[in-house]
Design a protein around this motif. Structure first.
Motif, short mmCIF file in Angstrom:
data_model
loop_
_atom_site.label_atom_id
_atom_site.label_comp_id
_atom_site.label_asym_id
_atom_site.label_seq_id
_atom_site.Cartn_x
_atom_site.Cartn_y
_atom_site.Cartn_z
N PRO A 201 28.53 27.10 33.65
CA PRO A 201 29.90 26.58 33.83
C PRO A 201 30.89 27.65 34.29
O PRO A 201 31.80 27.35 35.07
CB PRO A 201 30.26 26.06 32.43
CG PRO A 201 28.96 25.74 31.80
CD PRO A 201 28.03 26.81 32.29
N GLU A 202 30.74 28.89 33.82
CA GLU A 202 31.62 29.95 34.30
C GLU A 202 31.41 30.18 35.79
O GLU A 202 32.38 30.42 36.53
CB GLU A 202 31.34 31.25 33.53
CG GLU A 202 31.87 31.24 32.11
CD GLU A 202 31.57 32.55 31.40
OE1 GLU A 202 31.44 33.58 32.08
OE2 GLU A 202 31.44 32.54 30.15
N ALA A 203 30.17 30.11 36.23
CA ALA A 203 29.89 30.28 37.66
C ALA A 203 30.53 29.15 38.46
O ALA A 203 31.04 29.37 39.56
CB ALA A 203 28.38 30.32 37.88
N GLU A 204 30.51 27.94 37.92
CA GLU A 204 31.12 26.81 38.62
C GLU A 204 32.64 26.95 38.67
O GLU A 204 33.27 26.60 39.67
CB GLU A 204 30.72 25.51 37.92
CG GLU A 204 29.24 25.18 38.11
CD GLU A 204 28.75 24.08 37.20
OE1 GLU A 204 29.58 23.52 36.43
OE2 GLU A 204 27.55 23.76 37.24
N LEU A 205 33.24 27.50 37.61
CA LEU A 205 34.69 27.76 37.63
C LEU A 205 35.00 28.83 38.67
O LEU A 205 35.98 28.72 39.41
CB LEU A 205 35.16 28.21 36.25
CG LEU A 205 36.65 28.58 36.13
CD1 LEU A 205 37.53 27.39 36.49
CD2 LEU A 205 36.96 29.08 34.72
N ARG A 206 34.19 29.85 38.72
CA ARG A 206 34.38 30.90 39.71
C ARG A 206 34.31 30.33 41.13
O ARG A 206 35.13 30.67 42.00
CB ARG A 206 33.33 31.98 39.51
CG ARG A 206 33.39 33.10 40.53
CD ARG A 206 32.39 34.17 40.19
NE ARG A 206 32.45 35.27 41.12
CZ ARG A 206 32.07 36.50 40.86
NH1 ARG A 206 31.65 36.80 39.67
NH2 ARG A 206 32.14 37.44 41.78
N GLU A 207 33.35 29.49 41.38
CA GLU A 207 33.20 28.86 42.69
C GLU A 207 34.39 27.96 42.99
O GLU A 207 34.87 27.90 44.13
CB GLU A 207 31.91 28.06 42.72
CG GLU A 207 31.45 27.62 44.08
CD GLU A 207 30.05 27.05 44.04
OE1 GLU A 207 29.15 27.64 44.65
OE2 GLU A 207 29.86 26.01 43.38
N CYS A 208 34.88 27.27 41.96
CA CYS A 208 36.03 26.37 42.10
C CYS A 208 37.26 27.15 42.54
O CYS A 208 38.06 26.65 43.35
CB CYS A 208 36.28 25.66 40.78
SG CYS A 208 37.88 24.86 40.60
N LEU A 209 37.45 28.36 42.04
CA LEU A 209 38.66 29.14 42.33
C LEU A 209 38.51 30.07 43.54
O LEU A 209 39.47 30.75 43.90
CB LEU A 209 39.04 29.98 41.10
CG LEU A 209 39.39 29.18 39.83
CD1 LEU A 209 39.67 30.14 38.67
CD2 LEU A 209 40.58 28.27 40.08
N ALA A 210 37.33 30.06 44.15
CA ALA A 210 37.08 30.99 45.24
C ALA A 210 38.06 30.80 46.39
O ALA A 210 38.47 31.76 47.04
CB ALA A 210 35.65 30.85 45.74
N GLY A 211 38.48 29.58 46.68
CA GLY A 211 39.40 29.33 47.79
C GLY A 211 40.82 29.07 47.38
O GLY A 211 41.61 28.54 48.17
N SER A 212 41.19 29.46 46.15
CA SER A 212 42.53 29.18 45.66
C SER A 212 43.53 30.24 46.13
O SER A 212 43.16 31.25 46.73
CB SER A 212 42.53 29.13 44.13
OG SER A 212 42.33 30.42 43.59
N ARG A 213 44.81 30.02 45.78
CA ARG A 213 45.87 30.94 46.18
C ARG A 213 46.10 32.06 45.17
O ARG A 213 46.94 32.92 45.40
CB ARG A 213 47.19 30.15 46.38
CG ARG A 213 47.13 29.13 47.50
CD ARG A 213 48.52 28.60 47.83
NE ARG A 213 49.12 27.91 46.70
CZ ARG A 213 48.97 26.62 46.45
NH1 ARG A 213 48.20 25.88 47.25
NH2 ARG A 213 49.55 26.06 45.42
N VAL A 214 45.38 32.04 44.06
CA VAL A 214 45.53 33.11 43.08
C VAL A 214 44.71 34.31 43.52
O VAL A 214 43.74 34.18 44.26
CB VAL A 214 45.08 32.64 41.67
CG1 VAL A 214 45.90 31.46 41.21
CG2 VAL A 214 43.60 32.31 41.67
#
Length: 317
Positions: A201-214
């Motif tokens: 799940p941490e890896a999926e969160l990381r992937e989720c935020l990969a294209g974010s503005r943060v």
């Protein structure tokens, strides 16, 4: 009632009443007797030339024994069957038993026995009374090569390291041994663990935020307070805004003690002014866009917050 002579008693007990045709013939039975026993439903043929001296469903161990003695004395249990033997909690379930045999062996897959010929067997395989089991690192890589989705591969790689079944060096060696043969998924999961991601799940969160503005998230960072005292480690951290990210799931925290430590991290970091965002694996998978938006808005809001945040990555102190 025992349907085999005393000469077979020891091996029958050791092999949990799973015997090969050769073992049965060696003690005086003939093929006609084997045929009559299976025809009457007293025995059952579970694999080619492999019999169970009982009727009914085989246990998991009996399936492993039958597949191993069918595959031959040099066979090694690997893949998901080996992970189940080791006690992995999050490996996908399968009724198949995957075994490696020497490349020159002419044994083929049959029934629940899945046979793979290998140029090199595992020199670190563990011996049991009835079969050899590949090392956890070899079993993880072999299992991952047969899986088609990243999520279960992430789960078994993370669990292998998190629970101490193997280490990164052994996994890396097995991935290199397999080269590029169906290793794309396990290479990706391995790189995530190396970079600090501890669970699927941490890896999926990381992937989720990969294209974010943060900006880049620090994963499982070592944090300290203003005096340099060690602080709890969140799953992810945005130091510029003092925002911590936590993936909350008892499924992926390996004991009630781990779950309790998650709550302790929340209290300790909150006391120091850190905003903690909690997400479940289901949220991340169901609506990653919403998760990304929440993190981006929290980062934007906290960027101008007047509340001092005294939790900092250790390398910045």
């Amino acid at each position: 009632m025992v349907d085999y002579p005393a000469a077979l008693d020891e091996v029958a007990q050791r092999q949990q009443k799973i015997l090969t045709r050769a073992q049965l013939l060696a003690t005086g039975f003939d093929d006609m007797y084997l045929y009559r026993q299976t025809r009457r439903g007293v025995w059952q043929r579970v694999l080619p030339a492999t019999y169970a001296l009982f009727s009914g469903t085989l246990t998991g161990e009996q399936r492993r024994i039958s597949a191993a003695i069918y595959a031959g004395p040099d066979a090694q249990l690997t893949g998901l069957a080996a992970l189940r033997w080791y006690g992995f909690r999050y490996s996908p379930h399968t009724e198949d038993v995957h075994l490696l045999v020497p490349h020159h062996t002419r044994r083929r897959s049959a029934g629940h026995a899945v046979i793979s010929r290998a140029l090199t067997l595992d020199s670190r395989a563990r011996l049991t009374a009835n079969y050899a089991v590949c090392s956890p690192a070899r079993a993880v890589v072999d299992a991952a090569r047969d899986l088609r989705k990243l999520r279960p591969v992430r789960a078994i790689v993370a669990e292998a390291v998190q629970r101490g079944f193997t280490d990164l060096a052994a996994l890396d060696a097995e991935i290199r041994r397999a080269r590029r043969s169906r290793t794309a998924l396990v290479r990706k999961a391995f790189s995530e663990v190396v970079s600090g991601t501890r669970s699927a799940p941490e890896a999926e969160l990381r992937e989720c935020l990969a294209g974010s503005r943060v900006p880049a998230v620090l994963w499982n960072p070592r944090l300290v307070d203003a005096e340099g005292r060690r602080l709890p480690t969140p799953d992810g951290y945005l130091p510029e805004a003092g925002v911590a990210l936590e993936v909350d799931s008892q499924e992926y925290h390996f004991s009630p003690e781990d779950w309790a430590r998650t709550l302790d991290r929340h209290n300790e970091l909150s006391r120091l002014g850190v905003l903690i965002l909690h997400f479940t694996p289901a949220q991340i998978r169901r609506d990653p866009a919403a998760v990304r938006r929440i993190v981006e808005e929290a980062y934007a809001t906290r960027g101008g917050a007047s509340t001092p945040v005294v939790a900092r990555p250790a390398r910045e102190v």
